[in-house]
Design an enzyme around this catalytic site. Sequence first.
Site, PDB file in Angstrom:
ATOM      1  N   CYS A  67       5.807  -0.545  -3.335  1.00 46.97           N
ATOM      2  CA  CYS A  67       5.342   0.808  -3.026  1.00 46.97           C
ATOM      3  C   CYS A  67       6.182   1.337  -1.874  1.00 46.97           C
ATOM      4  O   CYS A  67       6.796   0.570  -1.145  1.00 46.97           O
ATOM      5  CB  CYS A  67       3.874   0.801  -2.604  1.00 46.97           C
ATOM      6  SG  CYS A  67       2.763   0.212  -3.883  1.00 46.97           S
ATOM      7  N   GLU A 116      -2.402   9.681  -0.305  1.00 47.27           N
ATOM      8  CA  GLU A 116      -1.110   9.843  -0.958  1.00 47.27           C
ATOM      9  C   GLU A 116      -1.188  10.519  -2.322  1.00 47.27           C
ATOM     10  O   GLU A 116      -2.115  10.270  -3.097  1.00 47.27           O
ATOM     11  CB  GLU A 116      -0.455   8.466  -1.159  1.00 47.27           C
ATOM     12  CG  GLU A 116      -0.176   7.745   0.135  1.00 47.27           C
ATOM     13  CD  GLU A 116       0.466   6.388  -0.040  1.00 47.27           C
ATOM     14  OE1 GLU A 116       1.178   5.968   0.886  1.00 47.27           O
ATOM     15  OE2 GLU A 116       0.270   5.743  -1.096  1.00 47.27           O
TER      16      GLU A 116
END
Length: 181
Positions: A67, A116
């Site tokens: 990520c 996010e």
Amino acid sequence: MTEEHVVLLDEQDKPSGTLEKYAAHTLNTPLHLAFSCWLFNEDGQLLVTRRSLSKKAWPGVWTNSVCGHPQQGETTEEAIIRRCRFELGVEITDLTPVYPHFSYRATDPNGIVENEVCPVFAARATSVLQVNSEEVMDYQWSEFKSVWQSLLATPWAFSPWMVMQASDEQARKRLLNYCQR
């Protein structure tokens, strides 16, 4: 590696500025752009990684392969390639979106918030891993169906974004189809 930033997003998910990555992740993290990538080997196995204990958010937690955050002026695909090289020392191919509109907000046990817009991709590893221990403390190549069963049985042992991504039926089907090709 140079200092990383996050691309801040407004209410319409449009870029509105940048902030240093470490400073951005707090008890009140602003909405920002990220990505999540599920990496498979030539046998269709999924790479599951355990986050380093030095990570600010969710240290020591098992998660999907890699990520990160695209930098200003960088495409998501370029960012995924960059982070795969930096975290895993691996080259990738066949980068494919599997959950392009994923977003989430979650708080870790220490109160650090992730907030996010995080498109999810799958990719295929084309080289041997050379894991960066400052990023990843452990890893395992596993069958996708076994990982899914573990996520169902012990969701607390994994990052919340991994659980949420795999819990989306369409994303899960796309990941399963990807690993079987």
